[in-house]
Scaffold this active site. Structure first.
Site, PDB file in Angstrom:
ATOM      1  N   ALA A 153       0.731  -1.358   0.106  1.00 34.68           N
ATOM      2  CA  ALA A 153      -0.034   0.170   0.025  1.00 34.68           C
ATOM      3  C   ALA A 153       0.847   1.128   0.023  1.00 34.68           C
ATOM      4  O   ALA A 153       0.546   2.168  -0.685  1.00 34.68           O
ATOM      5  CB  ALA A 153      -0.926  -0.010   1.257  1.00 34.68           C
ATOM      6  N   ASP A 154       1.740   1.178   0.827  1.00 32.73           N
ATOM      7  CA  ASP A 154       2.610   2.405   0.991  1.00 32.73           C
ATOM      8  C   ASP A 154       3.570   2.535  -0.413  1.00 32.73           C
ATOM      9  O   ASP A 154       3.626   3.862  -1.022  1.00 32.73           O
ATOM     10  CB  ASP A 154       3.851   2.328   2.028  1.00 32.73           C
ATOM     11  CG  ASP A 154       3.485   3.097   3.314  1.00 32.73           C
ATOM     12  OD1 ASP A 154       3.126   4.248   2.994  1.00 32.73           O
ATOM     13  OD2 ASP A 154       4.005   2.765   4.274  1.00 32.73           O
TER      14      ASP A 154
END
Length: 391
Positions: A153-154
């Protein structure tokens, strides 16, 4: 990680990236990770911040804000990675900066985006994986929840933001104006859930963890040989037939449980039992060689020591050696995309905190006297960085 990763990618492609950091403190990843190298900055910071220059600016100080606005005046892109509302409180939000520079492409990366009922929630990679369904399909059935160890996600939000930024830069060439880009960890993790969402909408059943297997084909997963696990991917009828030939199990081709891909997915567990019965006769290396010779995708499962030193990683320059002013020679991951005409280069190692403050302000036309006046007013903190020594 999202903002720093996004800007590193842009820097690798040639952008002059100026990292604006809080005086005396800097990016929190300078102190992250459980190990230190020679200097004050962590290995994680070095990994995310090559091809950037650092300035220390106190955005809560009027003089600091004046210096920041001077940087924004002729900037192409601004990237901020704060919770929604922080930029407005600091007076560096899009509306404010657009009035200074209408051509500015302004990218905000946050946990859940700038709107919606969850916008003000703290957003971490772990939170995004948990709230998008990603964690619900990780690992094996009937085991405790796990997340993807690689922070998808990051890092994915950084990738999507870079994609949006470059699209907006192209758009500005047509319109003459910049625009606002709203990227989030939540939408990134959800946007990557292609197979899982397709399964849910197509069957009405909530996807569950399936270990290393694939939702769209079988066999396509890790299997055990006599000594260790390896992976296979027989994702179409031709490859399935070739696999059966390699393991000398022509009978599996006629088995009513496995005659097409839908049935093989439905009966995946018993199929793997049948295959592992054969794989137990030889080592993983022997099976990988035999399968590759027959045209069936197969591979050993490498740890990072093996992967980073592999002949393919070496051939593709995926390990770079970078000279750092404090650490000396350091290693970093190489460029994951190769450009033939404008190849990426490492122009700068990860910067020391505030290393380029005077240099950059001088480049935008500030005299040494003007810089010193801002410093005396507290714009850059109380300590002057020896840029000559740092460089």
């Amino acid at each position: 990680m999202a903002g720093p990763f996004c800007c590193m990618l842009l820097g690798d492609m040639g952008a002059d990236v100026i990292k604006v950091e809080t005086p005396g403190v800097g990016d929190q990843t300078r102190k992250s990770m459980g190990f230190r190298l020679k200097g004050a900055d962590s290995g994680g910071f070095l990994a995310l911040n090559r091809n950037k220059r650092s300035v220390e600016i106190d955005l809560k100080n009027p003089a600091g804000l004046e210096a920041f606005y001077a940087l924004v005046k002729d900037a192409d892109v601004l990237v901020e990675n704060n919770r929604p509302g922080v930029a407005a409180r600091l007076k560096i939000d899009y509306a404010t900066l657009r009035a200074i520079n209408p051509r500015l492409v302004y990218a905000s990366i946050s946990g859940f985006g700038q709107t919606g009922p969850w916008a003000k929630r703290p957003g971490l990679d772990l939170i995004a994986q948990a709230m998008t369904g990603v964690m619900s399909v990780m690992g094996h059935p009937d085991q405790a929840p796990v997340k993807a160890s690689v922070p998808i996600a990051d890092l994915g939000a950084g990738l999507f933001a870079a994609y949006g930024i470059l699209s907006a830069v192209i758009g500005r060439d047509l319109t003459g104006e910049g625009q606002f880009i709203d990227a989030s960890l939540f939408e990134t993790a959800m946007g990557l859930s292609v197979w899982e969402s397709a399964e849910y909408w197509g069957t009405g059943e909530v996807p569950v963890p399936i270990g290393s297997a694939n939702r769209m084909s079988a066999p396509y997963q890790a299997v055990r040989a006599s000594d260790r696990y390896f992976v296979i991917g027989a994702a179409n009828p031709k490859l399935w037939a070739a696999l059966c030939g390699v393991v000398d199990r022509a009978d599996l081709l006629e088995d009513p449980r496995f005659t097409d891909n839908v049935l093989r997915i439905r009966n995946r567990e018993v199929l793997i039992v049948e295959l592992e019965r054969e794989f137990a006769r030889r080592t993983a290396a022997e099976w990988v060689d035999a399968l590759l010779a027959a045209g069936v995708p197969a591979a050993p499962i490498y740890n990072y020591a093996e992967a980073l030193s592999s002949e393919q990683a070496v051939a593709r320059n995926m390990v770079l050696k970078i000279q750092h002013p404090v650490e000396g020679e350091t290693k970093a991951l190489g460029f994951p995309v190769k450009l033939s005409g404008t190849p990426q280069q490492v122009r700068h190692p990860a910067p020391l905190l505030g290393q380029h403050t005077d240099e950059i302000l001088g480049e935008i036309g500030m005299s040494p006297q003007a810089i010193d006046a801002l410093r005396q007013a507290g714009a850059f903190g109380s300590v002057r960085v020896d840029t000559a020594a740092a460089t």
